[in-house]
Design an enzyme around this catalytic site. Structure first.
Site, PDB file in Angstrom:
ATOM      1  N   GLY A  19      -4.519   3.706  -2.445  1.00 49.58           N
ATOM      2  CA  GLY A  19      -5.624   4.288  -1.677  1.00 49.58           C
ATOM      3  C   GLY A  19      -5.143   4.994  -0.426  1.00 49.58           C
TER       4      GLY A  19
ATOM      5  N   GLY B  99      -4.394   5.965   3.505  1.00 50.87           N
ATOM      6  CA  GLY B  99      -3.820   5.247   4.648  1.00 50.87           C
ATOM      7  C   GLY B  99      -4.881   4.844   5.657  1.00 50.87           C
TER       8      GLY B  99
ATOM      9  N   CYS C  32      14.009  11.422   6.049  1.00 45.22           N
ATOM     10  CA  CYS C  32      13.853  11.099   7.472  1.00 45.22           C
ATOM     11  C   CYS C  32      15.183  11.171   8.209  1.00 45.22           C
ATOM     12  CB  CYS C  32      13.237   9.720   7.625  1.00 45.22           C
ATOM     13  SG  CYS C  32      14.082   8.491   6.632  1.00 45.22           S
TER      14      CYS C  32
ATOM     15  N   LYS D 290       0.889  -1.172   0.000  1.00 48.40           N
ATOM     16  CA  LYS D 290       0.000   0.000   0.000  1.00 48.40           C
ATOM     17  C   LYS D 290       0.923   1.216   0.000  1.00 48.40           C
ATOM     18  CE  LYS D 290      -1.787   3.088   1.812  1.00 48.40           C
ATOM     19  NZ  LYS D 290      -1.571   4.484   1.324  1.00 48.40           N
TER      20      LYS D 290
ATOM     21  N   GLU E 147       9.904   1.968  10.435  1.00 48.51           N
ATOM     22  CA  GLU E 147      10.938   2.955  10.088  1.00 48.51           C
ATOM     23  C   GLU E 147      10.266   4.310  10.186  1.00 48.51           C
ATOM     24  OE1 GLU E 147      14.062   2.403   9.394  1.00 48.51           O
ATOM     25  OE2 GLU E 147      14.056   0.237   9.121  1.00 48.51           O
TER      26      GLU E 147
ATOM     27  N   GLY F 290      -4.742   1.386   4.039  1.00 52.50           N
ATOM     28  CA  GLY F 290      -3.586   1.103   4.897  1.00 52.50           C
ATOM     29  C   GLY F 290      -4.011   0.427   6.185  1.00 52.50           C
TER      30      GLY F 290
ATOM     31  N   GLU G  15      10.206  16.894  14.216  1.00 49.38           N
ATOM     32  CA  GLU G  15      10.612  16.669  12.828  1.00 49.38           C
ATOM     33  C   GLU G  15       9.857  17.652  11.932  1.00 49.38           C
ATOM     34  OE1 GLU G  15       9.306  13.060  10.744  1.00 49.38           O
ATOM     35  OE2 GLU G  15      11.406  12.803  10.201  1.00 49.38           O
TER      36      GLU G  15
END
Ligand code: NAD
Length: 463
Positions: free
Chosen positions: A201, A203, A279, A170, A245, A207, A371
């Site tokens: 599609g 999340g 990231c 996904k 991750e 997801g 972040e």
């Protein structure tokens, strides 16, 4: 831009269960360039069933044959390199050179590395009176983000294929065209029907249905810490394997013995690449008080080369642009000194953000803790090494980092950092080295042999 109005399930493009679609927007022009189907729980269920049906055959395939399919996958990716780069430029906004070198070149290298690992890995070992087999973990749900759309997919699918797993992917809703192109390439590489499946599609719909599906044995997720936490909780509840991750807030530590000019220039380039949407970007630059103002001047000069629309692309979406601008405003409100950039739009069209450098950032400021995921660097002053270490380790994240200085000192410092990987004096990215986070940056590792191990489980036979 070519788009499929179907899902890739069981080796063919099948109509989606619903007629709803998700628009794909070119972030440089703000125009809708394509639409892809919005997957539902029904599509996810069909894909998981196809994967389960294909699993026993693929799991029993000799590693040499899996290696051959991975080599074919690498070659098929290389053959379509220009198309891949153009697609990444269209849906992510990556400048063409970056799209070719990194977004296309890196996944080709990673696919190649797993062709080799599948051929050479010891899937069987003797331990005393036991034979220990490394067997595939089963059906893998791969949920990926948009920031390196093809790399994130290949970093999961290639080791899963090498291990003998079947996969349902996904991809991120912002970059589904790269994922559809990847499904075509998997097909061309002769991977048996059902071993790889794609459901596009949202999340929160596709997801979530995939992460929750009882037919999935391992959820491998790359994305935000907020969503990772939910997926980890779901997997924990179902006692299924999970690899996460997640986000980062990495430190670029410039020790007094460093080549300051090089450390600052490479540090700025590291954050500006991919418009800061990396990231592992070193978004906090830590400089000793004695050389701080010199570093501020060097950073201002270095960032001037990053012109929006030329070397720096737009952010992926209006939402990300607004989020990043919000952080820049927060930095100003909390008293950081603006050295370059700022919240104003640098171009009339496109989701661009000005490459921004802040000085006088203190470790507790929001821009030093959260972040940002945009082209924003914070210069933080430290007094001595102990202070630098406390600042470097003083966030909830631990994904990456850099240390510059006399090599022995730099290594000694890096060994005390709470983080998954550290580049010493600009050490190159190594696609065979384990990649993954400490603390809230994640659970598990990708790439190389460590990445392969995520998709294997052991069985011991005693004699
Ligand atoms: P995101 O978490 O919003 O989305 C990632 C993926 O998860 C997408 O495919 C999305 O559709 C899906 N998703 C969203 N909600 C879901 C839910 N409730 N259930 C299941 N799936 C769901 O992240 P993003 O905005 O796409 O990516 C940016 C984030 O990813 C940043 O925080 C960045 O640091 C992180 N990231 C981490 C790494 C790493 O290797 N550590 C690499 C790249 C990006």
């Amino acid at each position: 831009m070519k788009a499929h109005d179907a899902m890739y399930i069981g080796g063919e493009w099948r109509p989606a269960a619903s007629t709803e679609t998700v628009p794909v927007i070119d972030p440089a022009t703000e125009q809708v360039v394509a639409r892809v189907p919005a997957g539902t729980a029904e599509d996810v269920d069909a894909a998981v069933r196809a994967a389960r049906a294909a699993l026993p055959g693929w799991a029993a395939t000799p590693p040499a044959e899996r290696a051959a399919r991975l080599a074919a996958l690498r070659d098929a990716l290389a053959a379509r390199a220009e198309e891949i780069a153009a697609t990444v430029t269209t849906e992510l906004g990556a400048p063409p050179q970056l799209a070719a070198a990194v977004h296309t070149g890196l996944p080709i290298a990673v696919a190649g590395s797993y062709a080799e690992l599948a051929a050479t890995h010891a899937f069987e070992e003797k331990v005393g009176n036991s034979t220990v087999y490394s067997e595939p973990v089963g059906v893998v749900a791969a949920i990926t983000p948009w920031n390196y759309p093809l790399h994130q997919i290949v970093a999961k699918v290639a080791p899963a294929l090498a291990a003998g797993c079947a996969i349902v992917l996904k991809p991120a809703e912002d970059t589904p065209l790269t994922a559809q192109l990847f499904a075509e390439v998997v097909h061309e590489a002769g991977v048996p029907a059902g071993v790889f499946n794609l459901v596009t599609g949202l999340g929160t719909v596709a997801g979530q249905a995939l992460a929750e599906h009882p037919g999935v044995d391992l959820v491998s997720f790359t994305g935000s810490t907020a969503v990772g936490r939910k997926i980890g909780a779901l997997a924990g509840g179902a006692v299924k394997r999970v690899a996460l991750e997640l986000g980062g807030k990495s430190a670029n530590v410039i020790l007094p013995s460093a080549d300051l000019g090089k450390a600052v220039a490479v540090g700025i380039a590291n954050v500006m690449s991919n418009s800061g949407q990396t990231c592992s970007a070193w978004t906090r630059m830590l400089v000793h008080a004695d050389r701080y103002e010199e570093a501020v001047g060097l950073a201002a000069a270095a960032v001037a080369k990053y012109v929006p629309g030329e070397r720096v692309g737009p952010l992926v979406s209006a939402g990300q642009r607004d989020r990043v601008r919000g952080y820049i405003e927060k930095g100003l409100a909390e008293g950081a000194r603006l050295v370059a950039g700022g919240p104003d739009a640098p171009r009339d069209t496109g989701y661009y953000v000005s490459p921004t450098v802040f000085a006088d950032v203190t470790p507790d400021m929001t821009i030093a803790q959260e972040e940002i995921f945009g082209p924003v660097v914070s210069l933080i002053r430290y007094e001595d090494e102990a202070d630098a270490l406390a600042i470097a380790n003083g966030t909830v994240y631990g994904l990456a980092g850099a240390v510059w200085g006399e090599p022995e000192e730099a290594v000694a410092f890096a060994r005390r950092m709470e983080t998954g990987q550290v580049d010493i004096n600009g050490g190159r990215f190594n696609p065979l080295a384990p990649f993954g986070g400490w603390k809230q940056s994640g659970v598990g590792r990708e790439l190389g042999a460590h990445g392969l191990a995520e998709y294997l489980q052991t069985k011991s036979l005693q004699f």
